[in-house]
Design an enzyme around this catalytic site. Structure first.
Site, PDB file in Angstrom:
ATOM      1  N   GLU A 136       0.858  -1.187   0.000  1.00 29.30           N
ATOM      2  CA  GLU A 136       0.000   0.000   0.000  1.00 29.30           C
ATOM      3  C   GLU A 136       0.897   1.242   0.000  1.00 29.30           C
ATOM      4  OE1 GLU A 136      -3.203   0.669  -0.114  1.00 29.30           O
ATOM      5  OE2 GLU A 136      -4.272  -1.197   0.380  1.00 29.30           O
ATOM      6  N   ASP A 186      -6.547   1.822  -8.532  1.00 31.98           N
ATOM      7  CA  ASP A 186      -5.240   2.131  -7.929  1.00 31.98           C
ATOM      8  C   ASP A 186      -4.163   1.139  -8.368  1.00 31.98           C
ATOM      9  OD1 ASP A 186      -6.896   0.309  -6.265  1.00 31.98           O
ATOM     10  OD2 ASP A 186      -5.190   0.316  -4.891  1.00 31.98           O
TER      11      ASP A 186
END
Length: 297
Positions: A136, A186
């Site tokens: 992330e 993303d």
């Protein structure tokens, strides 16, 4: 108790204190000392708060998935612990956006499967939590906000270490949007995929092949079924053959490989890049036109 027994007990306690909880393996990124692991001069990893959204790994690690957090660092550190009822998520690594140096947090060892991929597929793989590692990256939206260079270098150093340690092939370094077509966007179109590929992480087409395919497409366009076949050959999961699903898959592909124009339209540039990638990394479908091999200079 005898003195010899007490001595053996003291030695055993010392060993346990040094070894910690014993959750790492030879394939992990390693153990930590005082919460900090220095892997190499470019890569230091902080032991972050543990993710509860994990389970025992039952498949070999084959894929590296990159995400953006869509939140701040404090919020991401909180959310990715996976302790919110009904939202049990997890991830292996979290990279901050701080300057002059971004921080890398490890939230669970590589030996565990983290709940980061959700409903996902890539090539022959389904539900990728078991077969993947997740990173992330702190960014509210990587389609709008550029990734700062200190963060880029931190993610690159981490990814280089992971693909080497776990022998992850270039085509299996993917965006969350690649493995969840139409569901995720993303890490976004501003992520520097070409730079990563140039530094040994991820796939990128050969420019000469792209140019040859562009020329071929001027005389013969591919049909939608042929484009669908190419997308599936490269790894994208299309659940049906509708134009809508094709458009979503093209959009995901463009976010990764043709960020200058993310519109879901299979124009010649997009198709040429797709053909070049299939040629370089996958077995080309029979119906796809293939250029002659590029001559090495």
């Amino acid at each position: 108790m005898t003195p010899s027994y007490l001595k053996r007990l003291a030695v055993l306690c010392s060993i346990l204190a040094i070894s910690g909880c014993g959750t790492t393996s030879s394939k992990d990124s390693g153990g930590t000392s005082d919460g900090l692991l220095v892997v190499n001069p470019k890569l230091s990893i902080i032991q972050g708060p543990a993710s509860a959204g994990v389970e025992a790994r039952k498949q070999p690690i084959s894929i590296l998935v990159l995400h953006h957090t869509a939140s701040s660092l404090p919020s991401a550190l909180d959310t990715l612990q996976g302790r919110t009822k009904g939202h049990k998520v997890g991830v292996h690594y979290l990279v901050s956006a701080e300057a002059p140096k971004a921080r890398i947090f490890r939230m669970c060892p590589d030996s565990l499967a983290a709940f980061h991929a959700g409903k996902s597929a890539w090539g022959k793989f389904e539900s990728l939590n078991q077969s993947s590692l997740g990173i992330e990256i702190v960014n509210y939206d990587g389609n709008i906000n550029p990734y700062p260079q200190p963060q880029v270098e931190a993610v690159l150093a981490l990814a280089q270490h992971l693909v080497t340690t776990h022998q992850i092939s270039p085509e299996n370094v993917v965006a969350h949007s690649d493995i969840a077509v139409g569901r995720k966007i993303d890490p976004g179109s501003l992520f520097p995929w070409e730079y990563f590929a140039a530094n040994g992480v991820g796939a990128w087409p050969d420019a000469k092949d792209v140019q040859v395919f562009r020329i071929l497409l001027k005389s013969k366009k591919l049909t939608n079924p042929e484009i669908q076949q190419l997308l599936r050959a490269y790894g994208y999961r299309l659940d049906d053959n509708t134009d809508k699903t094709l458009g979503l898959a093209i959009e995901a592909f463009q976010r990764h490989f043709r960020a200058a124009k993310v519109d879901g339209v299979a124009d010649d540039d997009t198709v040429a890049i797709l053909q070049a990638l299939v040629k370089k990394y996958r077995s080309a479908p029979a119906k796809a036109a293939t250029p002659a091999p590029s001559r090495r200079v």
